[in-house]
Scaffold this motif. Sequence first.
Motif, PDB file in Angstrom:
ATOM      1  N   UNK A  28      24.317 -16.557   6.057  1.00 59.66           N
ATOM      2  CA  UNK A  28      25.379 -16.731   7.046  1.00 59.66           C
ATOM      3  C   UNK A  28      26.535 -17.569   6.535  1.00 59.66           C
ATOM      4  N   UNK A  29      26.240 -18.564   5.730  1.00 60.52           N
ATOM      5  CA  UNK A  29      27.307 -19.401   5.171  1.00 60.52           C
ATOM      6  C   UNK A  29      28.170 -18.615   4.197  1.00 60.52           C
ATOM      7  N   UNK A  30      27.540 -17.773   3.404  1.00 60.46           N
ATOM      8  CA  UNK A  30      28.282 -17.005   2.410  1.00 60.46           C
ATOM      9  C   UNK A  30      29.082 -15.882   3.067  1.00 60.46           C
ATOM     10  N   UNK A  31      28.530 -15.265   4.093  1.00 57.66           N
ATOM     11  CA  UNK A  31      29.269 -14.199   4.774  1.00 57.66           C
ATOM     12  C   UNK A  31      30.414 -14.796   5.587  1.00 57.66           C
ATOM     13  N   UNK A  83      37.472 -10.956  -3.353  1.00 58.79           N
ATOM     14  CA  UNK A  83      38.834 -10.877  -3.877  1.00 58.79           C
ATOM     15  C   UNK A  83      38.947 -11.580  -5.229  1.00 58.79           C
ATOM     16  N   UNK A  84      38.322 -12.734  -5.357  1.00 58.39           N
ATOM     17  CA  UNK A  84      38.348 -13.474  -6.625  1.00 58.39           C
ATOM     18  C   UNK A  84      37.616 -12.690  -7.710  1.00 58.39           C
ATOM     19  N   UNK A  85      36.434 -12.184  -7.373  1.00 53.57           N
ATOM     20  CA  UNK A  85      35.635 -11.433  -8.353  1.00 53.57           C
ATOM     21  C   UNK A  85      36.366 -10.158  -8.779  1.00 53.57           C
ATOM     22  N   UNK A 140      33.106 -13.383  10.715  1.00 52.23           N
ATOM     23  CA  UNK A 140      33.709 -12.059  10.587  1.00 52.23           C
ATOM     24  C   UNK A 140      33.882 -11.649   9.124  1.00 52.23           C
ATOM     25  N   UNK A 141      33.041 -12.197   8.237  1.00 54.19           N
ATOM     26  CA  UNK A 141      33.055 -11.807   6.834  1.00 54.19           C
ATOM     27  C   UNK A 141      34.189 -12.370   6.014  1.00 54.19           C
ATOM     28  N   UNK A 142      34.840 -13.406   6.507  1.00 52.44           N
ATOM     29  CA  UNK A 142      36.011 -13.946   5.813  1.00 52.44           C
ATOM     30  C   UNK A 142      35.658 -14.610   4.488  1.00 52.44           C
TER      31      UNK A 142
END
Length: 78
Positions: free
Chosen positions: A45-48, A60-62, A51-53
């Motif tokens: 949940x922390x990584x997602x 985007x970075x990868x 709303x997936x921001x």
Amino acid sequence: MVDITKLIEVIVKPMCSHPESIQIKQHESDKFIEFDLKLDPDDVGRIIGRQGRVVQSIRNIVYAAKADYNKRVRLNII
């Protein structure tokens, strides 16, 4: 060449409460080089993020760092 696996680990590790459980596996398909990120269930949940921001920012970075690959890069959270 940018090591995408190391980049993902550097971004994700500080956000996790269980950094020892991070596993990143790389595999290729016809059009993509895919990185599967496996996390502790408490950290997903922390990584997602809301709303997936957060995961979209990581992607985007990868995707921007993939300069040396001829295929598209995909990040999957398992």
